[in-house]
Structure formats: C-alpha cells, structure tokens
Design a protein around this motif. Structure first.
Motif, short mmCIF file in Angstrom:
data_model
loop_
_atom_site.label_atom_id
_atom_site.label_comp_id
_atom_site.label_asym_id
_atom_site.label_seq_id
_atom_site.Cartn_x
_atom_site.Cartn_y
_atom_site.Cartn_z
N VAL A 23 -0.61 4.41 -31.95
CA VAL A 23 -0.28 3.03 -31.63
C VAL A 23 1.20 2.75 -31.91
N GLY A 24 1.88 2.19 -30.92
CA GLY A 24 3.27 1.80 -31.07
C GLY A 24 3.40 0.31 -31.34
N VAL A 25 4.62 -0.12 -31.66
CA VAL A 25 4.84 -1.53 -31.93
C VAL A 25 4.47 -2.38 -30.73
N GLY A 26 4.68 -1.85 -29.52
CA GLY A 26 4.35 -2.60 -28.31
C GLY A 26 2.88 -2.86 -28.13
N ALA A 27 2.02 -2.17 -28.90
CA ALA A 27 0.58 -2.37 -28.78
C ALA A 27 0.10 -3.62 -29.50
N GLY A 28 0.96 -4.24 -30.28
CA GLY A 28 0.58 -5.48 -30.94
C GLY A 28 0.51 -6.62 -29.96
N GLY A 29 -0.47 -7.48 -30.10
CA GLY A 29 -0.60 -8.63 -29.21
C GLY A 29 -2.04 -9.04 -29.03
N ARG A 30 -2.29 -9.81 -27.97
CA ARG A 30 -3.62 -10.34 -27.72
C ARG A 30 -4.34 -9.50 -26.67
N TYR A 31 -5.49 -8.93 -27.06
CA TYR A 31 -6.29 -8.10 -26.17
C TYR A 31 -7.43 -8.93 -25.56
N LYS A 32 -7.56 -8.83 -24.26
CA LYS A 32 -8.60 -9.58 -23.54
C LYS A 32 -9.50 -8.62 -22.79
N CYS A 33 -10.80 -8.82 -22.94
CA CYS A 33 -11.80 -8.11 -22.14
C CYS A 33 -12.32 -9.06 -21.08
N GLU A 34 -12.22 -8.66 -19.83
CA GLU A 34 -12.69 -9.48 -18.71
C GLU A 34 -13.78 -8.73 -17.96
N VAL A 35 -14.92 -9.38 -17.75
CA VAL A 35 -16.01 -8.78 -16.98
C VAL A 35 -16.23 -9.61 -15.72
N VAL A 36 -16.51 -8.91 -14.64
CA VAL A 36 -16.82 -9.54 -13.36
C VAL A 36 -18.19 -9.07 -12.93
N GLY A 37 -19.09 -10.03 -12.68
CA GLY A 37 -20.44 -9.70 -12.29
C GLY A 37 -20.52 -9.11 -10.89
N ALA A 38 -21.68 -8.55 -10.59
CA ALA A 38 -21.89 -7.90 -9.30
C ALA A 38 -21.90 -8.92 -8.17
N PRO A 39 -21.64 -8.49 -6.93
CA PRO A 39 -21.72 -9.40 -5.79
C PRO A 39 -23.16 -9.89 -5.60
N PRO A 40 -23.35 -11.02 -4.94
CA PRO A 40 -22.33 -11.75 -4.19
C PRO A 40 -21.59 -12.81 -5.00
N THR A 41 -21.99 -13.07 -6.25
CA THR A 41 -21.41 -14.19 -7.00
C THR A 41 -20.08 -13.87 -7.64
N PHE A 42 -19.90 -12.63 -8.15
CA PHE A 42 -18.68 -12.22 -8.84
C PHE A 42 -18.33 -13.18 -9.98
N HIS A 43 -19.34 -13.60 -10.73
CA HIS A 43 -19.06 -14.46 -11.88
C HIS A 43 -18.12 -13.72 -12.85
N THR A 44 -17.18 -14.45 -13.44
CA THR A 44 -16.17 -13.86 -14.32
C THR A 44 -16.19 -14.51 -15.69
N ALA A 45 -16.03 -13.68 -16.73
CA ALA A 45 -15.95 -14.19 -18.10
C ALA A 45 -15.02 -13.31 -18.90
N ASP A 46 -14.44 -13.86 -19.96
CA ASP A 46 -13.55 -13.06 -20.80
C ASP A 46 -13.50 -13.64 -22.21
N LYS A 47 -13.05 -12.80 -23.15
CA LYS A 47 -12.76 -13.20 -24.52
C LYS A 47 -11.60 -12.35 -25.02
N SER A 48 -10.91 -12.89 -26.06
CA SER A 48 -9.70 -12.23 -26.56
C SER A 48 -9.70 -12.15 -28.08
N ALA A 49 -8.89 -11.23 -28.61
CA ALA A 49 -8.64 -11.12 -30.04
C ALA A 49 -7.29 -10.45 -30.23
#
Length: 306
Positions: A134-160
């Motif tokens: 891990v380098g200094v540039g790896a510090g920051g806010r990480y977000k996981c984003e999931v997109v549901g299957a078609p046809p709706t493609f619902h999207t959700a995410d959370k960060s830490a």
C-alpha cells in the motif's frame, strides 16, 4: 432510486485496454469459455450470501481503519437482495474506479491501476479485494457499488475510509544555528522534520519553554514529495536578549510529533562551553516504542465498518 448500469465506454467489451485482466486464483489463463468450476473459482462465495429479493443493496463495507505504508489491506463488500443476481460490483477510491466484477462477462474480473493501489490478482474476487504494498496514494474513501441484474439495474453503494501511515525513524534536523550568540543579535533557525504521513507537528522551545507565537509566526511550511510523503518546516526568528541565557547557556530545541505514534526532538545549545548541535535529548523515542503505540492504535480501531 436507481440508475441504468451504463459504463460509458469502460466495459470489458469497450475500452478494455484501460483495464488489466485478473486471473482466477487457480492461475488458469484460458477464460474464453466459463464452466461452473471456473465461475466458482472467480467468486468462491455464493452470489447472494445474505439472501432476499427486492432491490439490491450494500449491507456493509469492511475497510481497515489504519494501514502502514508498504503493508497489506483487505477490502470487503457485503451485499444482498436482487434475487441473488448482479450485473456488476465495482470498487472506487475517491470516486475513481480501480476494480470491477461482472459475473456474466469474460473475463469477469478487471482492474485499473491507481497511484499507491496494487491489487493482488490472485486473492481478489470482487466481494473481496486485497491490496499489496500500500502506498500513500491508497489512502482515502473506498466505495463499493453494486448494480442489480437487468431489466431494473438497481444501484446501491456504501463507503469507508482508509488512512495510510508512514512513521519516520529519525528525528528532526536544525539548520541555521550559529556557534555563538550575543544579546542584540538576530537568531534565525529552521527545523525540518523527516518525511512522513501524516506530517509531524513541529514546535520550538527556548530553555525548555515553548517559544512565543510571534517567534514562529508565518514560518510554518510543508513540502510534499512525489511519493506523497510530507516534510514539515518551522522557522524560529527572534532577537537574542540577556534573558534568553540561563546559567550562561541558551538552549534551542525543536520537537516533532505525530500524536500517539511519534515524538522526537533535536536540541542546540550555546553558552560557556563548545556549542552542541543536533543532539538528541532523552524524550526521543526508539522504534520499538513507536511500534507499540501503533499496535495500540490498531487495537483501538482495527476495522472500519460502514
């Protein structure tokens, strides 16, 4: 609220050159056809371990709170809903995508390099991403984003947030000191810390007393190197008076501190005897003490869960 899972030219079929293919843990390179065994190797966990239908959601994101520069970080994304089906799972650092998992594509795992971010391709599955060196540039806010299957493609995410530390082993250095001072003369010195993240806080002391603010006002600067490490500088400027000599000596000391992790000082003394420059004092602390403080910090906040 949802949005259509468009990749704007960044999908594996378009702009694939911007990404690097991530091989399954088995090291197999022939991914033109996907068997059930290969699919399981790429995503060893069940598609939806939390079960449930409805819109897809991110239940939690697991990110180490603090990691030393050069260490390892393990990121986890726990999701549910969507009938156990995903169109994509993506990881972002400060809104810059660096890893994606598309279960119905070949290859299904792709990574994009970012400064300080080095993905372990053998151990990353999408829901789990392992970062090495891990380098200094790896510090920051990480977000996981999931997109549901078609046809709706619902999207959700959370960060830490992840914080990268680099604690130096050496102390600060004093420049500009003279071999002797007399009342009425101008003392102009500069204290420079070792490169670190976060940058150490510098303080000047005159005869073991904190220097008045007007002696250091406007003299606090910093310099960031190409690798992200920060060097702090603090000047000291005052007119020497008879009151500054105690027992015939004038002692000037600079302290560099990262709260809870690092505290070292450097002292310059001039008086009746020979001048002494850059002499470590008793309150400087060795690397073993620093390691102990770091472990206490890790134990207090070993993991950030969102």
């Amino acid at each position: 609220m949802h949005r259509v899972g468009s990749d704007q030219g960044l999908s594996p079929r378009r702009g694939a050159g911007k990404y690097e293919k991530v091989l399954p843990p088995s090291g197999r390179r022939n991914c033109s056809t996907r068997s059930d065994q290969t699919r399981h190797a790429l995503n060893p966990s069940p598609p939806n371990p939390l079960g449930g239908g409805g819109a897809v959601e991110v239940v939690g994101v697991d990110v180490p709170g603090v990691v030393r520069r050069g260490g390892e970080a393990r990121l986890g994304c726990r999701w549910g809903g969507g009938g156990g089906r995903l169109y994509s799972l993506k990881w972002y650092l400060d809104d810059k995508e660096f890893f994606r998992y598309l279960p119905e594509e070949t290859p299904s795992l792709l990574s994009r390099p970012l400064p300080g971010v080095n993905v372990d391709r053998e151990r990353s599955t999408g829901e789990v991403v392992v970062l090495l060196g891990v380098g200094v540039g790896a510090g920051g806010r990480y977000k996981c984003e999931v997109v549901g299957a078609p046809p709706t493609f619902h999207t959700a995410d959370k960060s830490a947030t992840l914080t990268v530390l680099h604690v130096p082993e050496t102390g600060p250095v004093i420049y500009g000191a003279r071999h002797e001072y007399h009342p009425g003369e101008l003392a102009r010195l500069t204290c420079i810390s070792p490169r670190a993240v976060p940058p150490p806080r510098l303080q000047w002391y005159i005869n073991d007393r904190l220097a008045p603010p007007e002696y250091t006002s406007g003299l606090n600067t910093s310099k960031t190197s190409s690798d992200g490490l920060v060097e702090s500088r603090l000047g000291l400027r005052f007119t020497v008076g008879a009151q500054h000599f105690q027992g015939g000596q004038l002692k000037l000391r600079c302290a560099a501190t990262i709260p809870g992790l690092y505290h070292k000082t450097r002292q310059y003394s001039v008086g009746d005897g020979p001048a002494q420059l850059n002499v470590p004092v008793m309150e400087s602390r060795d690397s073993a003490a620093l390691a102990g403080d770091f472990m206490l910090m890790r134990e207090a906040a070993p993991l950030i869960k969102a």
